[in-house]
Design an enzyme around this catalytic site. Structure first.
Site, mmCIF file in Angstrom:
data_model
loop_
_atom_site.group_PDB
_atom_site.id
_atom_site.type_symbol
_atom_site.label_atom_id
_atom_site.label_comp_id
_atom_site.label_asym_id
_atom_site.label_seq_id
_atom_site.Cartn_x
_atom_site.Cartn_y
_atom_site.Cartn_z
ATOM 1 N N GLU A 43 112.571 -15.066 52.760
ATOM 2 C CA GLU A 43 113.883 -15.709 52.801
ATOM 3 C C GLU A 43 114.157 -16.260 54.204
ATOM 4 O OE1 GLU A 43 118.556 -14.375 51.975
ATOM 5 O OE2 GLU A 43 116.979 -12.859 52.188
ATOM 6 N N LYS A 113 120.310 -19.728 46.547
ATOM 7 C CA LYS A 113 120.577 -18.308 46.288
ATOM 8 C C LYS A 113 121.920 -18.142 45.576
ATOM 9 C CE LYS A 113 120.675 -13.918 48.913
ATOM 10 N NZ LYS A 113 120.506 -13.343 50.282
ATOM 11 N N CYS A 149 116.207 -12.632 47.343
ATOM 12 C CA CYS A 149 116.735 -11.344 47.826
ATOM 13 C C CYS A 149 117.815 -10.741 46.929
ATOM 14 C CB CYS A 149 117.222 -11.497 49.267
ATOM 15 S SG CYS A 149 117.210 -9.932 50.186
#
Length: 537
Positions: A43, A113, A149
């Site tokens: 990330e 994300k 994540c």
């Protein structure tokens, strides 16, 4: 022919856009040479994590976009190799935590994300807007879906990715370390894997960033929820994962270290990256002859090498000969520079200067603190003159209750064991001695003492460290009230005293140097108690 995916566990540096680009390119080329079709990086691998308020600077946005374009062009000659790069992206005036897929000189897709963490050390909602759309791409008959994540800690992103046709989740992470975190992550991933019938490849950032440690420990998990590939802890690493029928096959499995080993590795990584990434030529450590400075010295040498470590022993009128002998002995064992600078004359000068002001007043902690502050001044003078950073040696138990001196033993640039309880300090020292016998045994068996007055011992002022550490952990990390802690078998008087000391010493901790976080809650970015507060538990 089945695809091969490279899990590229990279150490990125926040803001080093060109350096990170070069690192990604190097890993991508090595992976392509080994037959990889996909290269999975962590990330925000291009920007480093967390970039924090750099994300508020327009020049950072344009520089990131420029480096992403350069990387895309630089890797254009890697035929049909898909490189997943983490970066931030500005679209329609909004900032996203993104992943772009680079292939054949183009960006073939960008994912935003969806779940933004905003707890403990995270504050992504300050900077980012959540995405809503999945991203799935196809390589050699297998459909890969991208997540980032926090997405994997919730069911919806994986559900959307599965609904879009994915067979395998590619999970990019910058997941900070704390004790036991490497065992927690597979549990969370397994829940999604088994529920959705998806295999998963999990890549995590590695490296130190201020107080945060990213420990790597990347892995691959098959559809049955079994970890079939495990990468190293606290080191850059890469593994090529092969597939059969859309499922990763068994590969290299690195060890699961003991708690002491994993914490020690994290501390070494944190010191190495903080010193080297910030360009310090070396470190200075004030040795006392006790376990705390001994542990910091061992970590510093293992992180940087003995040639970058300088130690100073500063005996006062109350320093025992045993402490001087043990400090000198350990410095010799570690092969580091060692000097003694007695502070007796300085201490006498201070007392003489202050005598008219202190007339007819008894000695108390003021005289003790003067010695600590003289030592802090000397260490900072050496740091100022030679450029090396001072590593402080205070532990979490002391920081919690204020058993430390502001502008004294707290003076320095980086607090290595700031998040290490005293009981763990001893465990880490004994672990380090299993590698090589560098910490004198007497340091581990003597009663701990500050040696700031005659016949002084820590336990004259504090409860036994086993009791202190347990109370601090329950109050700080588990958010237990005084009454809840007492119900665990501790004296109400002792618990109230410890909690009071934690409260009234908050002003000290705010002025302490940053230090490495290794517990679920450290005195740093995830401890935000007000200094001025009338609340009493």
């Amino acid at each position: 022919m089945s695809p091969k995916v490279a899990i590229a566990q990279i150490n990125s540096t926040v803001g080093d856009l060109s350096g990170n680009r070069a690192r990604i390119a190097q890993f991508a080329r090595e992976a392509a040479a080994k037959g990889a079709d996909i290269v999975l990086t962590p990330e925000l691998s291009l920007t480093g994590y967390p970039p924090e308020d750099l994300l508020l600077q327009h020049s950072f946005h344009s520089a990131t976009r420029l480096e992403l374009d350069r990387l895309k062009n630089e890797l254009a000659d890697l035929d049909n190799v898909h490189v997943l790069v983490g970066h931030h992206c500005i679209r329609d005036g909004l900032c996203y935590n993104a992943c772009s897929i680079l292939a054949n000189g183009s960006i073939i897709g960008t994912y935003f994300k969806q779940e933004l963490p905003n707890y403990t050390v995270f504050d992504e909602k300050r900077y980012f807007t959540p995405g809503t759309e999945p991203l799935v791409f196809h390589v050699k008959g297998v459909s890969f879906g991208v997540t980032i994540c926090e997405d994997i800690w919730f069911p919806e992103p994986a559900e959307r990715t599965r609904a879009a046709g994915a067979d395998v989740l590619l999970i990019m992470n910058s997941s900070p370390y704390h004790m036991g975190k490497m065992h927690q992550r597979p549990v969370i991933v397994r829940q999604n894997v088994i529920h959705h019938g998806l295999a998963a490849l999990y890549v995590n950032l590695v490296g130190g960033q201020d107080e945060l440690i990213f420990d790597g420990c990347s892995f691959a998990m098959n559809r049955d929820g079994k970890v079939c590939v495990q990468l190293k802890q606290c080191e850059e690493d890469m593994e090529i994962v092969s597939f059969e029928n859309g499922n990763p096959v068994n590969g290299r499995m690195e060890e699961h270290p003991t708690v002491e080993k994993e914490v020690y590795r994290a501390l070494v990584l944190g010191v190495r990256d903080y010193v080297n990434k910030n360009g310090f030529p070396g470190v200075i450590i004030g040795l006392s002859g006790g376990v705390d400075s001994a542990l910091v010295l061992a970590i510093a040498v293992d992180a940087l090498g003995p040639e970058k470590v300088r130690t100073i022993m500063m005996p006062s009128p109350y320093t025992s000969e045993i402490s001087r002998i043990d400090a000198s002995d350990m410095a010799a064992r570690m092969k580091v520079s060692y000097d003694e600078i007695p502070i007796t004359d300085c201490f006498s000068s201070f007392l003489q200067t202050l005598a008219p002001q202190f007339a007819n007043l008894p000695e108390d902690s003021t005289e003790e603190n003067l010695q600590a502050r003289i030592r802090g001044t000397l260490l900072m003078a050496l740091s100022n003159k030679f450029g090396s950073i001072v590593l402080t040696t205070g532990n979490k138990s002391e920081m919690a209750v204020g058993y430390c001196t502001l502008y004294g033993d707290m003076a320095g640039g980086f607090a290595v064991i700031k998040d290490i309880y005293k009981t763990l300090v001893y465990r880490l020292c004994r672990y380090r001695n299993t590698i090589s016998d560098v910490i004198p045994e007497r340091m581990l068996t003597r009663a701990p003492t500050a040696e700031l007055k005659p016949n002084q011992f820590d336990q004259d002022t504090l409860p036994p460290y086993e009791v202190l550490d347990a109370i601090v952990k329950m109050f700080m990390e588990e958010n237990k009230s005084v009454n809840e802690i007492v119900r665990n078998g501790y004296s109400h008087i002792v618990v109230e005293r410890i909690v009071r000391l934690m409260r009234i010493n908050e002003y000290k901790r705010r002025q302490a140097p940053i230090g490495i976080r290794i517990t679920p809650r450290g005195f740093g970015r995830d401890w935000r108690c007000p200094i001025t507060s009338k609340f009493r538990d």
